[in-house]
Write a protein that holds these residues in place. Structure first.
Motif, PDB file in Angstrom:
ATOM      1  N   SER A  43       0.855  -1.194   0.000  1.00 23.81           N
ATOM      2  CA  SER A  43       0.000   0.000   0.000  1.00 23.81           C
ATOM      3  C   SER A  43       0.889   1.242   0.000  1.00 23.81           C
ATOM      4  CB  SER A  43      -0.909   0.009   1.240  1.00 23.81           C
ATOM      5  OG  SER A  43      -0.141   0.048   2.430  1.00 23.81           O
ATOM      6  N   TRP A  44       0.309   2.368  -0.368  1.00 23.44           N
ATOM      7  CA  TRP A  44       1.120   3.564  -0.451  1.00 23.44           C
ATOM      8  C   TRP A  44       0.333   4.787  -0.031  1.00 23.44           C
ATOM      9  CZ3 TRP A  44      -0.176   7.241  -4.308  1.00 23.44           C
ATOM     10  CH2 TRP A  44      -1.107   6.799  -5.257  1.00 23.44           C
ATOM     11  N   GLU A  45       1.085   5.788   0.398  1.00 29.31           N
ATOM     12  CA  GLU A  45       0.484   7.048   0.855  1.00 29.31           C
ATOM     13  C   GLU A  45       1.259   8.209   0.248  1.00 29.31           C
ATOM     14  OE1 GLU A  45       0.334   9.505   5.022  1.00 29.31           O
ATOM     15  OE2 GLU A  45      -0.248   7.383   5.109  1.00 29.31           O
ATOM     16  N   LEU A  46       0.548   9.117  -0.392  1.00 30.09           N
ATOM     17  CA  LEU A  46       1.171  10.255  -1.062  1.00 30.09           C
ATOM     18  C   LEU A  46       0.781  11.541  -0.352  1.00 30.09           C
ATOM     19  CD1 LEU A  46       2.873  11.060  -3.600  1.00 30.09           C
ATOM     20  CD2 LEU A  46       0.701  11.388  -4.781  1.00 30.09           C
ATOM     21  N   SER A  47       1.768  12.347  -0.028  1.00 33.87           N
ATOM     22  CA  SER A  47       1.518  13.617   0.663  1.00 33.87           C
ATOM     23  C   SER A  47       2.224  14.734  -0.104  1.00 33.87           C
ATOM     24  CB  SER A  47       2.042  13.548   2.100  1.00 33.87           C
ATOM     25  OG  SER A  47       1.913  14.800   2.740  1.00 33.87           O
ATOM     26  N   ILE A  48       1.436  15.577  -0.777  1.00 37.75           N
ATOM     27  CA  ILE A  48       1.981  16.665  -1.584  1.00 37.75           C
ATOM     28  C   ILE A  48       1.177  17.934  -1.315  1.00 37.75           C
ATOM     29  CG2 ILE A  48       2.454  17.520  -3.906  1.00 37.75           C
ATOM     30  CD1 ILE A  48       2.758  14.684  -4.835  1.00 37.75           C
ATOM     31  N   PRO A  49       1.793  19.019  -0.877  1.00 36.91           N
ATOM     32  CA  PRO A  49       1.059  20.260  -0.622  1.00 36.91           C
ATOM     33  C   PRO A  49       0.610  20.915  -1.918  1.00 36.91           C
ATOM     34  CG  PRO A  49       3.412  20.621  -0.332  1.00 36.91           C
ATOM     35  CD  PRO A  49       3.239  19.152  -0.556  1.00 36.91           C
ATOM     36  N   ASP A  50      -0.460  21.684  -1.852  1.00 37.87           N
ATOM     37  CA  ASP A  50      -0.993  22.349  -3.049  1.00 37.87           C
ATOM     38  C   ASP A  50      -0.038  23.419  -3.582  1.00 37.87           C
ATOM     39  OD1 ASP A  50      -3.284  20.805  -2.968  1.00 37.87           O
ATOM     40  OD2 ASP A  50      -4.363  22.241  -1.695  1.00 37.87           O
ATOM     41  N   ASP A  51       0.786  23.985  -2.695  1.00 39.39           N
ATOM     42  CA  ASP A  51       1.683  25.057  -3.124  1.00 39.39           C
ATOM     43  C   ASP A  51       3.082  24.546  -3.458  1.00 39.39           C
ATOM     44  OD1 ASP A  51       2.439  24.355  -0.581  1.00 39.39           O
ATOM     45  OD2 ASP A  51       2.757  26.426   0.122  1.00 39.39           O
ATOM     46  N   LEU A  52       3.200  23.256  -3.779  1.00 36.74           N
ATOM     47  CA  LEU A  52       4.509  22.697  -4.113  1.00 36.74           C
ATOM     48  C   LEU A  52       5.098  23.415  -5.322  1.00 36.74           C
ATOM     49  CD1 LEU A  52       6.444  20.349  -3.235  1.00 36.74           C
ATOM     50  CD2 LEU A  52       5.473  19.047  -5.134  1.00 36.74           C
ATOM     51  N   TYR A  53       6.386  23.732  -5.240  1.00 36.03           N
ATOM     52  CA  TYR A  53       7.053  24.425  -6.345  1.00 36.03           C
ATOM     53  C   TYR A  53       6.969  23.597  -7.633  1.00 36.03           C
ATOM     54  CZ  TYR A  53       9.392  27.359  -2.814  1.00 36.03           C
ATOM     55  OH  TYR A  53       9.672  28.228  -1.798  1.00 36.03           O
ATOM     56  N   LEU A  54       6.896  24.275  -8.774  1.00 32.96           N
ATOM     57  CA  LEU A  54       7.070  23.611 -10.062  1.00 32.96           C
ATOM     58  C   LEU A  54       8.553  23.315 -10.247  1.00 32.96           C
ATOM     59  CD1 LEU A  54       4.758  25.845 -12.301  1.00 32.96           C
ATOM     60  CD2 LEU A  54       4.209  23.624 -11.302  1.00 32.96           C
ATOM     61  N   VAL A  55       8.859  22.339 -11.114  1.00 35.07           N
ATOM     62  CA  VAL A  55      10.248  21.968 -11.377  1.00 35.07           C
ATOM     63  C   VAL A  55      10.482  21.866 -12.877  1.00 35.07           C
ATOM     64  CG1 VAL A  55      10.706  20.787  -9.197  1.00 35.07           C
ATOM     65  CG2 VAL A  55       9.624  19.540 -11.077  1.00 35.07           C
TER      66      VAL A  55
END
Length: 630
Positions: free
Chosen positions: A357-369
């Motif tokens: 199983s997996w869990e993803l945590s990414i904020p909405d304001d994450l920088y573009l790359v």
């Protein structure tokens, strides 16, 4: 006379005249300064003149306290006047005088008094303490300096007895351990039940100094150690140990060595991939030709065989892409991208149907790359698949991304804004002895592994200006951290897909490639499509044909071993046929500025669908009839 108490007085031993002469000789020859005074000097012996620098002729008109240093002058005056009035004063003390040259000198003075003609006189001895005082001061300063060095040293310093007991620790170690005097060094400092395997006490007991790097597995740290004998004046023997943390330097050295290996193998990988891509281009082209010729007569089983051959070729194409990530030509073609969707899709795809199983945590304001999404997707896939393989009985994978603002240098990262991506699993972990090698090319602990996966990840991340690192303990899972520079753009790149089609056309085409099988395969396919085709294997043949042929299109190979490639022959070609359209083909991945002189670019190996799509784009007037190949 003064009250001298002894078994026999001088006057009893000698005649008074002889006694007086002996006393005078003693005063004149003793190395100790002697002087007699009331307020003024009455007598000084030669030693006093020598050690003070004053002659009696200069002193006989001076008050005793006039040659005393101003710091002690008032005290000396008070004591002299007290004695002369019959009062008690300290019989000995230290004072400082000034020589005729103004130099300062220290003396220890001892004073007694005697009466003569109802007057009190003082007789004193003066011992020069200047050298001792200077030495003591110098020693105190030196000790202060050494103490400051010991306690400010950014490392661990300690001394041990020949039987491993601690005698001294510096402030840094004392803060960590508290009061440890008399404790066993290996137990108190390193938490061991027996002497450390890297200990140098045996060599130090033999009188040798030892300098070496040591690795402490429990801390996963490296130290540079200096161990040396320390012998005290009283005969006590100790071993002095200095430990400097060089973990970061060691990691940097490993990183430099790893980069050096990657650079070396990239030369080999580039050559292999170039030749392999030429072979694949020929194979794919001939499969397409054979399929086209037999299309009306193919059975279902034969069609299945063609598809299997094509699939094998495309799998081999994927291998060359991996190899090219090592080569200089494998530079990423970056676009401004958002990581969220790419991470979700890739992780989901890799773990679909598994017991992880997996869990993803990414904020909405994450920088573009700025990334090559294909290459970076490969990085994510490799790490996730490794995590899945490390949890054969199931487990959980955490994927987390966050913004990181680094104002100071962070390892190999310069100050700036980054995106930090963390992959943490519950797997079997990585053995400590293996950990430094996992990014090395062709190093693997897997039975069927190629040893390229993590090496490719490392290469891709470096080419993106980022950094990758791993933390792990055997049996406790692994954590991979990736750092990517944040993009300065505010919107991600987007584009529409172009549908590729095969078409019948017309016109004259010149094919330039050193591989005969590629020239002939392309020639036959283009002729089937209605083009008139000429081929050239080297620059001389190309220039000769360009002079007499009015070509509409040239398909040019980037590199010709031992000869002129596409970039060098292009000016000659344009000089004879200015209107000609050109397609650059190569097995390398090139950045846009390197292909700007050409009208189009094809990366080997390519299908004929891809070839005709490019031709249709740069020669649209030739698309007289579109014919689906599949």
């Amino acid at each position: 006379m003064a009250d001298f108490k002894s078994s026999k007085t001088i006057s009893q031993l000698f005649d008074p005249n002889i006694a007086s002469e002996l006393f005078y000789l003693l005063l004149e020859s003793t190395p100790v300064g002697v002087y007699i005074y009331r307020e003024n000097f009455i007598y000084v012996n030669p030693a006093f003149e020598r050690i003070t620098g004053w002659n009696f002729s200069e002193l006989k008109n001076k008050k005793v306290w006039e040659i005393v240093h101003p710091d002690y002058q008032e005290t000396v005056k008070e004591r002299i006047l007290a004695r002369l009035s019959g009062k008690k004063a300290p019989p000995s003390y230290e004072l400082k005088i000034l020589t005729p040259k103004g130099e300062e000198k220290w003396f220890e003075v001892s004073v007694v008094t005697f009466k003569k003609d109802e007057q009190i006189f003082c007789i004193a001895t003066a011992i020069d303490l200047t050298k001792i005082k200077n030495y003591s001061r110098h020693l105190a300063e030196t000790l202060s300096e050494y103490r400051a060095i010991l306690h400010s040293f950014d490392g661990l310093i300690y001394t041990v007895t020949p039987d491993y007991h601690l005698a001294f620790v510096n402030k840094k170690l004392e803060k960590q351990l508290g009061s440890v005097r008399g404790e066993l060094c290996y137990k108190k400092i390193f938490g061991r039940e027996e002497p450390c395997p890297w200990c140098s006490l045996k060599e130090v007991r033999e009188g040798r100094s030892v300098k070496k790097d040591i690795h402490i597995p429990e801390e996963n740290k490296w130290y540079y150690v200096v161990s040396t004998p320390l012998l005290y004046p009283n005969g006590s023997f100790y071993a002095l140990h200095l430990l400097m943390d060089i973990t970061q330097q060691k990691r940097a050295q490993q990183e430099i060595l790893r980069i050096s290996k990657l650079e070396s193998i990239s030369l080999l990988a580039g050559g292999i991939a170039h030749d392999f891509n030429n072979i694949l281009t020929a194979i794919i082209g001939n499969i397409s030709l054979l399929r086209l010729r037999l299309k009306k007569h193919l059975t279902e089983k034969e069609e299945k065989l063609f598809k299997q051959m094509e699939n094998v070729c495309f799998r081999a194409q994927g291998l060359t892409k991996q190899l090219l990530n090592f080569a200089e030509g494998g530079s990423p073609i970056k676009r401004v991208s958002s990581l969220k969707e790419m991470l979700e899709d890739t992780v989901s795809f890799c773990l679909r149907g598994s017991n992880v199983s997996w869990e993803l945590s990414i904020p909405d304001d994450l920088y573009l790359v700025d990334i090559d999404t294909v290459q970076f997707g490969q990085v994510v896939s490799n790490i996730v698949i490794n995590a899945k393989q490390a949890m054969p009985s199931g487990g959980r994978l955490w994927v987390k991304a966050r913004n990181l603002e680094s104002k100071e240098p962070r390892g190999f990262l310069k100050p700036g804004d980054y995106v930090e991506i963390t992959f943490r699993d519950e797997g079997i972990g990585i053995p400590e002895k293996v950990l430094p090698k996992i990014f090395d090319p062709y190093f693997t602990t897997k039975k069927n592994g190629s040893g390229l996966g993590l090496a490719i990840c490392h290469s891709i991340i470096k080419k993106h200006g980022g950094h990758i690192e791993v933390f792990s303990q055997e049996g406790k899972g692994a954590t991979f951290k990736i750092y990517l520079p944040a993009s300065k753009q505010e919107k991600p790149f987007s584009r529409t897909l172009i549908q590729k089609e095969i078409f019948k056309g017309k016109g004259r085409v010149l094919i330039f490639d050193d591989e005969e099988v590629i020239r002939e395969t392309l020639k036959e396919f283009l002729e089937i499509s209605g083009f008139q085709v000429e081929t050239a294997k080297d620059a001389q043949e190309l220039i000769k044909k360009a002079k007499v042929g009015n070509f509409d299109l040239a398909i040019l190979d980037l590199t010709i071993p031992g000869g002129m490639g596409a970039k060098k022959v292009l000016p000659f070609l344009k000089s004879y046929t200015p209107h000609i359209k050109t397609i650059l083909m190569t097995g390398y991945s090139l950045e846009s500025q390197k292909i700007k002189d050409f009208d189009a670019f094809l990366k080997k190996p390519f299908t004929f669908n891809e070839l005709f799509a490019v031709i249709e784009k740069i020669l649209p007037s030739n698309s007289a009839k579109n014919v689906k190949d599949k």
